[in-house]
Design an enzyme around this catalytic site. Structure first.
Site, mmCIF file in Angstrom:
data_model
loop_
_atom_site.group_PDB
_atom_site.id
_atom_site.type_symbol
_atom_site.label_atom_id
_atom_site.label_comp_id
_atom_site.label_asym_id
_atom_site.label_seq_id
_atom_site.Cartn_x
_atom_site.Cartn_y
_atom_site.Cartn_z
ATOM 1 N N TYR A 144 0.758 -1.221 -0.116
ATOM 2 C CA TYR A 144 -0.064 0.027 0.064
ATOM 3 C C TYR A 144 0.969 1.280 -0.047
ATOM 4 O O TYR A 144 2.018 1.287 -0.062
ATOM 5 C CB TYR A 144 -0.952 -0.303 1.241
ATOM 6 C CG TYR A 144 -2.057 -1.030 1.092
ATOM 7 C CD1 TYR A 144 -3.002 -1.221 0.068
ATOM 8 C CD2 TYR A 144 -1.923 -2.136 1.867
ATOM 9 C CE1 TYR A 144 -4.034 -2.177 -0.106
ATOM 10 C CE2 TYR A 144 -2.945 -3.285 1.703
ATOM 11 C CZ TYR A 144 -3.846 -3.021 0.943
ATOM 12 O OH TYR A 144 -4.966 -4.135 0.595
ATOM 13 N N ARG A 283 -6.254 -15.062 11.824
ATOM 14 C CA ARG A 283 -7.481 -15.996 11.575
ATOM 15 C C ARG A 283 -7.693 -16.893 12.686
ATOM 16 O O ARG A 283 -9.028 -17.332 12.843
ATOM 17 C CB ARG A 283 -7.337 -16.853 10.165
ATOM 18 C CG ARG A 283 -7.418 -16.050 8.820
ATOM 19 C CD ARG A 283 -6.827 -16.893 7.860
ATOM 20 N NE ARG A 283 -5.469 -17.093 7.664
ATOM 21 C CZ ARG A 283 -4.712 -18.003 6.671
ATOM 22 N NH1 ARG A 283 -5.482 -18.744 5.970
ATOM 23 N NH2 ARG A 283 -3.693 -17.646 6.763
ATOM 24 N N CYS A 307 -8.860 -21.937 5.168
ATOM 25 C CA CYS A 307 -9.741 -22.257 3.683
ATOM 26 C C CYS A 307 -8.886 -21.859 2.903
ATOM 27 O O CYS A 307 -8.511 -20.870 2.647
ATOM 28 C CB CYS A 307 -10.877 -21.495 4.026
ATOM 29 S SG CYS A 307 -12.054 -22.074 5.495
#
Length: 329
Positions: A144, A283, A307
Site C-alpha cells: 500500500y 485467522r 480455508c
C-alpha cells in the site's frame, strides 16, 4: 526463556501476554448510521479482549481527513472507537489502531501532497490517543501507499522522499518528533513493515533506522509482495514469520511475528525460542475468540480451517458468518 503468558511493558503500557490480534479487516461488517465503525465492531473486538488477547490492533483505518477531523475522525464517528478502547481495557487488553493511507502511486505525489498526508498521520495518532488507545501502528506493508515509500524498486522519486534509505523512510522519521509531542511519552508508536524490502537484508536496514528514529515496536509482515526466500527445515512457521525472526536479531525493540500462526505449538516455538517477542494470531482468533485464554490454559482451541490454503481465500473476508470454525462452535 520467555513464555506466552509473560507481560511486557512498552512506553508504560502493560501488555499482559505475548498474544496479539493483528489488524485484519472485517469486510462484511457494517458501521452504524453510515459510519465506518459501530456495534458490530465493538462486539467483535470486545469478545477478543474478553478471550484473553494481550494486545489488540484494530483494523486499518485511513488517516485521510484526520487533520480536519473528517469522516471517521469526527467526534461522532469516533464514539464506537472510544467504546472499543474502553471495553478492551476493561478486560485487561492493550489496544492500538492501525493507520493507513490507501493505495496511492507515491511517485506522482507533489511534496505538498506528501506534507498533507503527514499532517493527517500526525493528527490521526493524536485522535487515537484522545479516544483512549494505547498506541498506533503505521501500515508500511502489503504494497500500500506507505509501503511504497520504503521499497527501493517501487519508489522512483528523485527528491528527498526517494533514492537512498534516509529519504525512503523520511515520510515517517520527519514527523515522528511531532507525533511524540502530540501523544506524549506513554503512547506506543509502532510500524507494520515488510520483512522483504525488497529482501531480508534491506528490511533489516529499514528496521534499524526505524529503531534509531524512536519507533517502539515492529510488526513484521511482507512488503510489496509475499517473500519467497528459503526457511530452515527446523523452523516450523511461515517464511513471513521467519523473516520477522531475522529482523529481531538486529534490533533491541520488540518484534511481532505474523502469518499462518494457527497453533499453540507454533506460538510457543516462536516466543520460547526467542525468535520474536510477540505472536500475531489473525485467522486463529477470528475462528476462536477465546484462543488466548485456551492456549494459556493448555486447553484445545476451535481450529482455523485455513480455508483455501491462503489468507486471500479465507471465508471470513467475504462473509464472516460462513467461517466453518465459527459455524461448528
Amino acid at each position: 526463556m520467555s513464555k506466552l503468558l509473560d507481560e511486557i511493558v512498552i512506553r508504560g503500557k502493560k501488555i499482559k501476554n505475548r498474544i496479539v490480534m493483528p489488524p485484519m479487516m472485517c469486510f462484511s461488517f457494517k458501521g452504524d448510521n453510515g459510519g465506518m465503525y459501530g456495534e458490530q465492531y465493538v462486539d467483535h473486538y470486545t469478545r477478543r479482549a474478553k478471550g484473553g488477547t494481550g494486545l489488540i490492533i484494530v483494523q486499518a483505518t485511513s488517516a485521510l481527513g484526520a487533520a480536519k477531523q473528517l469522516d471517521v475522525w469526527s467526534d461522532e464517528e469516533m464514539k464506537p472507537l472510544e467504546t472499543i478502547a474502553h471495553n478492551c481495557h476493561n478486560y485487561g487488553a492493550a489496544v492500538m489502531m492501525q493507520l493507513s493511507y490507501g493505495d496511492i502511486n507515491i511517485n506522482e505525489l507533489s511534496v505538498e501532497e506528501i506534507h498533507t498526508m503527514q499532517l493527517d498521520c500526525i493528527a490521526a495518532a493524536s485522535r487515537a490517543k484522545q479516544a483512549g488507545f494505547d498506541g498506533v501502528e503505521y501500515h508500511f506493508a502489503h504494497g500500500y501507499t506507505l509501503c511504497r515509500f520504503l521499497d527501493p524498486i517501487s519508489n522512483t522519486r528523485t527528491d528527498s522522499y526517494g533514492g537512498i534509505l534516509e529519504n525512503r523512510v523520511r515520510f515517517l522519521t520527519e514527523i515522528l518528533p511531532q507525533i511524540r509531542v502530540e501523544v506524549g511519552e506513554e503512547f506506543i508508536v509502532s510500524i507494520r513493515m515488510g520483512g522483504n524490502i525488497p529482501d531480508v537484508a534491506g528490511a533489516i536496514k529499514v528496521a534499524k533506522v526505524f529503531e534509531e528514529a524512536g519507533i517502539d515496536l515492529l510488526h513484521v509482515s511482507f512488503g510489496m509482495e509475499e517473500p519467497n526466500n528459503t526457511v530452515p527445515d527446523d523452523f516450523i512457521c511461515s517464511t513471513i514469520a521467519f523473516n520477522g525472526s531475522e529482523i529481531k536479531k538486529h534490533v533491541n525493540i520488540p518484534v511481532i511475528a505474523v502469518s499462518e500462526i494457527f497453533t499453540a505449538e507454533q506460538a510457543k516455538f516462536l516466543v520460547e525460542n526467542e525468535y520474536v517477542d510477540f505472536v500475531a494470531i489473525g485467522r486463529g482468533i477470528f475462528a476462536d475468540e477465546n484462543w488466548a485464554n485456551k492456549v494459556l490454559a493448555n486447553e484445545s482451541i476451535q481450529q482455523c480451517r485455513n480455508c483455501g490454503g491462503t489468507i486471500r481465500k479465507c471465508l471470513w473476508f467475504s462473509d464472516h458468518t460462513k467461517c466453518p470454525a465459527q459455524m461448528s462452535s
